[in-house]
Motif scaffolding. Structure first.
Motif, PDB file in Angstrom:
ATOM      1  N   PRO A   9       1.208  -1.335  -0.120  1.00  0.00           N
ATOM      2  CA  PRO A   9       0.096   0.153  -0.151  1.00  0.00           C
ATOM      3  C   PRO A   9       0.693   1.395  -0.478  1.00  0.00           C
ATOM      4  O   PRO A   9       2.216   1.419   0.101  1.00  0.00           O
ATOM      5  N   GLY A  11      -0.755   4.493  -0.016  1.00  0.00           N
ATOM      6  CA  GLY A  11      -1.523   5.793   0.182  1.00  0.00           C
ATOM      7  C   GLY A  11      -2.975   5.711  -0.503  1.00  0.00           C
ATOM      8  O   GLY A  11      -3.865   4.501  -0.794  1.00  0.00           O
ATOM      9  N   THR A  12      -3.920   6.941  -0.868  1.00  0.00           N
ATOM     10  CA  THR A  12      -4.968   6.956  -1.691  1.00  0.00           C
ATOM     11  C   THR A  12      -5.160   8.157  -2.434  1.00  0.00           C
ATOM     12  O   THR A  12      -4.600   9.136  -1.310  1.00  0.00           O
ATOM     13  N   TYR A  13      -5.247   7.889  -3.212  1.00  0.00           N
ATOM     14  CA  TYR A  13      -5.778   9.618  -4.141  1.00  0.00           C
ATOM     15  C   TYR A  13      -7.084   9.599  -4.315  1.00  0.00           C
ATOM     16  O   TYR A  13      -7.291   8.690  -5.321  1.00  0.00           O
ATOM     17  N   ASN A  16      -9.190   6.975  -4.095  1.00  0.00           N
ATOM     18  CA  ASN A  16      -8.686   5.077  -4.947  1.00  0.00           C
ATOM     19  C   ASN A  16      -7.570   5.097  -4.200  1.00  0.00           C
ATOM     20  O   ASN A  16      -6.372   5.461  -3.744  1.00  0.00           O
ATOM     21  N   GLN A  17      -7.190   3.737  -3.951  1.00  0.00           N
ATOM     22  CA  GLN A  17      -6.169   2.920  -3.470  1.00  0.00           C
ATOM     23  C   GLN A  17      -4.804   2.628  -4.452  1.00  0.00           C
ATOM     24  O   GLN A  17      -4.867   2.359  -5.218  1.00  0.00           O
ATOM     25  N   VAL A  18      -3.738   3.507  -3.382  1.00  0.00           N
ATOM     26  CA  VAL A  18      -2.319   3.167  -4.145  1.00  0.00           C
ATOM     27  C   VAL A  18      -1.531   2.984  -3.614  1.00  0.00           C
ATOM     28  O   VAL A  18      -1.457   2.300  -2.984  1.00  0.00           O
ATOM     29  N   THR A  19      -0.932   1.776  -4.909  1.00  0.00           N
ATOM     30  CA  THR A  19      -0.271   0.878  -4.574  1.00  0.00           C
ATOM     31  C   THR A  19       1.206   0.616  -5.004  1.00  0.00           C
ATOM     32  O   THR A  19       1.761   1.764  -6.389  1.00  0.00           O
ATOM     33  N   ASN A  35       0.290   3.396  -9.000  1.00  0.00           N
ATOM     34  CA  ASN A  35      -0.910   4.700  -9.139  1.00  0.00           C
ATOM     35  C   ASN A  35      -0.797   5.795  -9.675  1.00  0.00           C
ATOM     36  O   ASN A  35      -0.863   6.214 -11.069  1.00  0.00           O
ATOM     37  N   TRP A 118      -4.645   9.143 -11.669  1.00  0.00           N
ATOM     38  CA  TRP A 118      -4.903   7.586 -10.974  1.00  0.00           C
ATOM     39  C   TRP A 118      -5.060   6.487 -12.068  1.00  0.00           C
ATOM     40  O   TRP A 118      -6.059   6.322 -13.003  1.00  0.00           O
TER      41      TRP A 118
END
Length: 234
Positions: A9, A11-13, A16-19, A35, A118
């Motif tokens: 993981p 974070g989140t943007y 949406n989950q950023v991986t 992402n 994203w």
């Protein structure tokens, strides 16, 4: 092939989950992509003494990328990298107007270019690749046409990273994609790169005007500071 693909993981943007996805080969070389902007976060490779280090500029957290977004750190730039003069262009007699985010010009796709999007990323272990896709809708940032973009990062056992770009559209539109990498082969981002040796297989270049827009002429690099046809220090 002994390429492995791991993920963690990041974070989140925009909900949406950023991986962060990491390709690693049998030699220990690693290439990581997130992402957000289909951004390369690290390229870890060995020097001639087999000492490993990250040779591209990057950050450890998503927040740092968001805080430094104006620098386009190792991201995919589009729909059009570089500048479009006066933030407008014509296709088939129709004028399209873009955001002027670089003086009088439009730069790197506008205010919310592909670097700030994203991307969906798919792991393709059989191909040793990460496949990043983005759908840019008709009218996004003023550009015509729905545009489907695919960027494929592939790492092989010879320590080569290949980036392949494809795009398809349902209307005529400018497309000019790039990966906006910042390299420092010392592995220490606090060290200047002026001692790096550079060689560029190009005999000519495109001069620009005061607004950094190409003039349309082609000039020889010979006897100019831009002549890197033979390797020399920057």
């Amino acid at each position: 092939m002994n390429i492995t693909i791991s993920e963690r993981p990041f974070g989140t943007y925009k909900g949406n989950q950023v991986t962060e996805y990491t390709l690693q080969n049998k030699n220990g070389m690693q290439v990581a992509v997130i992402n957000y902007g289909a951004t390369i976060t690290k390229i870890i490779t060995a020097d001639k003494q087999q000492q490993f280090a990250n040779v591209v500029n990057g950050f450890k957290t998503l927040d740092e990328y968001l805080q430094n977004r104006a620098q386009y750190i190792c991201c995919i730039v589009g729909r059009y990298c570089n500048r479009i003069a006066a933030g407008s262009f014509k296709i088939n007699g129709q004028t399209y107007t873009l955001a002027r985010n670089n003086g009088n010009n439009s730069l790197h796709g506008g205010m919310q270019g592909f670097d700030k999007a994203w991307w969906k990323i798919e792991k393709r272990e059989a191909d040793n690749s990460l496949v990043a896709t983005y759908f840019s809708r008709d009218g996004e940032e003023g550009f015509p046409g729905n545009l489907q973009v695919t960027v494929i990062y592939t790492l092989n056992e010879e320590n080569a990273l290949t980036i392949n770009y494809t795009a398809s559209t349902d209307k005529p539109t400018p497309v000019n994609l790039t990966s906006h990498g910042y390299f420092n082969l010392s592995g220490n981002m606090d060290t200047p790169i002026i001692d790096h040796e550079l060689k560029i297989a190009a005999d000519t270049y495109t001069p620009v005007n005061a607004g950094l827009i190409p003039t349309g002429s082609i000039a020889a690099v010979k006897n100019s500071p831009l002549d890197f046809t033979i390797a020399k220090k920057i």
